[in-house]
Scaffold this active site. Structure first.
Site, PDB file in Angstrom:
ATOM      1  N   ASN A  44       0.782  -1.181  -0.058  1.00 34.34           N
ATOM      2  CA  ASN A  44      -0.165  -0.024   0.023  1.00 34.34           C
ATOM      3  C   ASN A  44       0.885   1.461   0.039  1.00 34.34           C
ATOM      4  O   ASN A  44       0.174   2.432   0.204  1.00 34.34           O
ATOM      5  CB  ASN A  44      -0.979   0.015   1.237  1.00 34.34           C
ATOM      6  CG  ASN A  44      -1.855  -1.119   1.369  1.00 34.34           C
ATOM      7  OD1 ASN A  44      -2.411  -1.517   0.414  1.00 34.34           O
ATOM      8  ND2 ASN A  44      -2.011  -1.903   2.302  1.00 34.34           N
ATOM      9  N   HIS A 130     -14.029  -1.343   6.426  1.00 36.96           N
ATOM     10  CA  HIS A 130     -12.605  -2.054   7.187  1.00 36.96           C
ATOM     11  C   HIS A 130     -13.010  -2.837   8.222  1.00 36.96           C
ATOM     12  O   HIS A 130     -13.508  -2.188   9.124  1.00 36.96           O
ATOM     13  CB  HIS A 130     -11.721  -0.999   7.153  1.00 36.96           C
ATOM     14  CG  HIS A 130     -10.260  -1.781   7.344  1.00 36.96           C
ATOM     15  ND1 HIS A 130      -9.559  -1.785   8.646  1.00 36.96           N
ATOM     16  CD2 HIS A 130      -9.384  -2.418   6.792  1.00 36.96           C
ATOM     17  CE1 HIS A 130      -8.568  -2.157   8.597  1.00 36.96           C
ATOM     18  NE2 HIS A 130      -8.280  -2.348   7.429  1.00 36.96           N
ATOM     19  N   GLU A 177     -15.831   4.220   3.961  1.00 35.39           N
ATOM     20  CA  GLU A 177     -14.471   4.615   3.264  1.00 35.39           C
ATOM     21  C   GLU A 177     -14.581   5.656   2.088  1.00 35.39           C
ATOM     22  O   GLU A 177     -15.755   5.698   1.358  1.00 35.39           O
ATOM     23  CB  GLU A 177     -13.871   3.366   2.955  1.00 35.39           C
ATOM     24  CG  GLU A 177     -13.502   2.403   4.121  1.00 35.39           C
ATOM     25  CD  GLU A 177     -12.872   1.224   3.692  1.00 35.39           C
ATOM     26  OE1 GLU A 177     -12.197   1.149   2.769  1.00 35.39           O
ATOM     27  OE2 GLU A 177     -13.152   0.274   4.460  1.00 35.39           O
ATOM     28  N   SER A 181     -10.944  -0.530   0.348  1.00 36.86           N
ATOM     29  CA  SER A 181      -9.708  -1.227   0.505  1.00 36.86           C
ATOM     30  C   SER A 181      -9.519  -2.405  -0.332  1.00 36.86           C
ATOM     31  O   SER A 181      -8.415  -2.677  -0.566  1.00 36.86           O
ATOM     32  CB  SER A 181      -9.385  -1.402   2.157  1.00 36.86           C
ATOM     33  OG  SER A 181     -10.332  -2.230   2.658  1.00 36.86           O
ATOM     34  N   ASP A 206     -13.452   7.282   6.044  1.00 30.37           N
ATOM     35  CA  ASP A 206     -12.012   6.829   6.379  1.00 30.37           C
ATOM     36  C   ASP A 206     -11.329   6.954   4.827  1.00 30.37           C
ATOM     37  O   ASP A 206     -11.541   6.337   4.072  1.00 30.37           O
ATOM     38  CB  ASP A 206     -12.139   5.287   6.590  1.00 30.37           C
ATOM     39  CG  ASP A 206     -10.531   4.805   7.057  1.00 30.37           C
ATOM     40  OD1 ASP A 206      -9.628   5.391   6.613  1.00 30.37           O
ATOM     41  OD2 ASP A 206     -10.525   3.807   7.544  1.00 30.37           O
ATOM     42  N   HIS A 209      -7.252   4.877   1.847  1.00 26.31           N
ATOM     43  CA  HIS A 209      -6.611   4.698   0.525  1.00 26.31           C
ATOM     44  C   HIS A 209      -6.931   5.893  -0.536  1.00 26.31           C
ATOM     45  O   HIS A 209      -6.509   5.705  -1.490  1.00 26.31           O
ATOM     46  CB  HIS A 209      -7.177   3.336  -0.136  1.00 26.31           C
ATOM     47  CG  HIS A 209      -6.973   2.220   0.726  1.00 26.31           C
ATOM     48  ND1 HIS A 209      -5.893   1.302   0.727  1.00 26.31           N
ATOM     49  CD2 HIS A 209      -7.711   1.433   1.860  1.00 26.31           C
ATOM     50  CE1 HIS A 209      -5.789   0.404   1.562  1.00 26.31           C
ATOM     51  NE2 HIS A 209      -7.064   0.556   2.066  1.00 26.31           N
ATOM     52  N   LYS A 240       0.129   3.953   5.027  1.00 25.49           N
ATOM     53  CA  LYS A 240      -0.076   3.541   3.594  1.00 25.49           C
ATOM     54  C   LYS A 240       0.565   4.599   2.461  1.00 25.49           C
ATOM     55  O   LYS A 240       1.903   4.620   2.481  1.00 25.49           O
ATOM     56  CB  LYS A 240      -1.537   3.421   3.287  1.00 25.49           C
ATOM     57  CG  LYS A 240      -1.782   2.129   3.994  1.00 25.49           C
ATOM     58  CD  LYS A 240      -3.191   1.864   3.918  1.00 25.49           C
ATOM     59  CE  LYS A 240      -3.607   0.321   4.794  1.00 25.49           C
ATOM     60  NZ  LYS A 240      -4.814   0.260   5.150  1.00 25.49           N
TER      61      LYS A 240
HETATM   62  C1  LIG Z   1      -5.350  -0.308   6.627  1.00 24.15           C
HETATM   63  C2  LIG Z   1      -6.575   0.276   7.008  1.00 24.15           C
HETATM   64  C3  LIG Z   1      -6.872   0.945   8.356  1.00 24.15           C
HETATM   65  C4  LIG Z   1      -5.810   0.514   9.409  1.00 24.15           C
HETATM   66  O1  LIG Z   1      -4.691   1.456   9.238  1.00 24.15           O
HETATM   67  P1  LIG Z   1      -3.261   1.019   9.588  1.00 24.15           P
HETATM   68  O2  LIG Z   1      -2.556   2.158  10.059  1.00 24.15           O
HETATM   69  O3  LIG Z   1      -2.776   0.089   8.848  1.00 24.15           O
HETATM   70  O4  LIG Z   1      -3.570   0.333  11.351  1.00 24.15           O
HETATM   71  C5  LIG Z   1      -8.009   1.507   8.671  1.00 24.15           C
HETATM   72  N1  LIG Z   1      -8.961   1.650   7.659  1.00 24.15           N
HETATM   73  C6  LIG Z   1      -8.944   1.176   6.416  1.00 24.15           C
HETATM   74  C7  LIG Z   1      -9.851   1.289   5.523  1.00 24.15           C
HETATM   75  C8  LIG Z   1      -7.577   0.400   6.069  1.00 24.15           C
HETATM   76  O5  LIG Z   1      -7.503   0.232   4.921  1.00 24.15           O
END
Ligand SMILES: *Cc1c(COP(=O)(O)O)cnc(C)c1O
Length: 385
Positions: A44, A130, A177, A181, A206, A209, A240
């Site tokens: 990522n 997620h 999101e 993801s 969120d 990505h 990421k």
């Molecule tokens: C990866 C991810 C997380 C968690 O983030 P980390 O920093 O890896 O713990 C939270 N929400 C989504 C949508 C993700 O893809």
């Protein structure tokens, strides 16, 4: 009592057992796995920042200045300048009054949702949210409702039902999101904002990505659509595209103050290393700079190369799901690509995605060469014809 061996055997039989893959090189476009050099389509690290010289230098310099550990939780004596500067920068970049940084994105989801919600409240999640968001929602004790992926008719119905019977002080929070993801598609943010405003609900988005990939300064889908003002809680991870680690929420000052007081994953956990926050700050500055724009352009050129080579539409993000179906078949295809073409393309299975929707999850980055992508496309077409 069931034994761990029995449980593992069940997972094995269902093609759902997982193993750690021992990677022996830094997170780059080519990576060393069990002595084999593989083209890495699993990371990522969308902009290739995890090994950027300026960010590495920032990490080292902050370690020299502030040491390796923060010593305690932020509320005790761990609230150091690198953490505070990072939060100020995130708030400014996101156009909010304040921001709060957690050790990682998982802790952010868990802490934020369980702090904002309690029994009697309602949290309404997109079905493809997620795991960390689902876990946070469950932990909160609020009533959990789920709407089918991006189905706003259903979301609207749930809002109607919820608001017709909710008590006056109960909170209703919609969670989605921006870029999903495992599917890489977008949420219809503008329409979700219109709905949340119509009903007077809160909205958490969120951007795990979306950050780094979309928007004029790489701040994500909300920036691209110019709708950040309609989102109450803008969340993301710094692990990421930012290439470091950490999670954040950007919001109004009262909401951030509330999280500071009630988010247990923030309160009862040692603050991340100061160098982590400083490196993340430098990474965000880079994402918003002309160099960041160039890296984004390179990533989107790579996505176009993939689309042309596979005769598929331009992907909506750096995440490309290559659908297979059964878990065993997805695993087999992933293994074949590794054995025959030195490609690292992970299969994702239940429970990460719904049953019988196993797929390869291909991620492209700015660090891939055109040749890397041509090789991937040719192998995919050859083995899935
Ligand atoms: C990866 C991810 C997380 C968690 O983030 P980390 O920093 O890896 O713990 C939270 N929400 C989504 C949508 C993700 O893809």
């Amino acid at each position: 009592m069931r034994s761990p061996e029995d449980e593992l055997a069940e997972l094995e039989a269902a093609s759902l057992r997982r193993h750690l893959r021992a990677v022996d090189s830094p997170q780059l476009a080519h990576t060393q796995v069990a002595g084999q050099s593989l083209s890495n389509f699993a990371s990522n690290d969308y902009l290739g920042l995890a090994n950027h010289p300026h960010i590495k230098q920032a990490f080292i310099e902050a370690t020299e200045l502030w040491g390796t550990g923060s010593g305690a939780s932020r509320l005790i004596c761990g609230s150091l300048p690198p953490h505070r500067k990072l939060e100020l920068y995130i708030a400014t970049s996101k156009g909010t009054e304040a921001a709060l940084v957690f050790a990682n994105g998982y802790a952010t989801s868990l802490g934020a949702l369980s702090a904002l919600l309690r029994k009697g409240d309602t949290v309404i999640l997109d079905k493809l949210s997620h795991a960390s968001l689902i876990d946070g929602a469950r932990l909160s004790g609020a009533t959990l409702r789920v709407f089918p992926h991006n189905d706003l008719n259903k979301l609207s119905k749930i809002l109607e039902q919820t608001f017709s019977k909710k008590s006056t002080d109960a909170r209703v929070l919609i969670v989605t999101e921006s870029i999903f993801s495992m599917d890489g598609d977008h949420a219809p943010l503008a329409d979700i904002i219109a709905l949340k405003q119509k009903f007077g609900a809160l909205l958490l988005v969120d951007e795990a990505h979306g950050l780094g990939i979309l928007g004029p300064t790489g701040m994500g889908l909300a920036e691209q659509l110019d709708c950040a003002k309609g989102i109450d809680l803008q969340m993301g991870t710094l692990g990421k595209a930012a290439g470091v680690a950490g999670g954040y929420i950007a919001a109004t000052k009262p909401l951030i103050d509330l999280l500071t007081n009630k988010a247990r994953s923030f309160i009862y956990s040692t603050a991340p290393p100061p160098s982590q926050s400083h490196a993340a700050l430098v990474a965000l500055q880079l994402i918003r700079s002309p160099e960041g724009s160039k890296l984004r352009q390179k990533l989107w050129n790579n996505l176009q190369t993939f689309a042309d080579a596979t005769q598929t539409p331009l992907p909506a993000s750096a995440i490309i799901p290559w659908h297979v179906g059964p878990s065993a078949q997805a695993l087999e295809l992933s293994q074949t690509l590794q054995n025959t073409s030195a490609l690292l393309v992970p299969a994702v299975r239940y429970p990460t995605v719904p049953r019988n929707t196993a797929r390869l999850r291909i991620t492209l980055t700015a660090a891939h060469s055109t040749q890397d992508i041509q090789t991937l496309a040719a192998a995919l077409l050859h083995h899935t014809a």
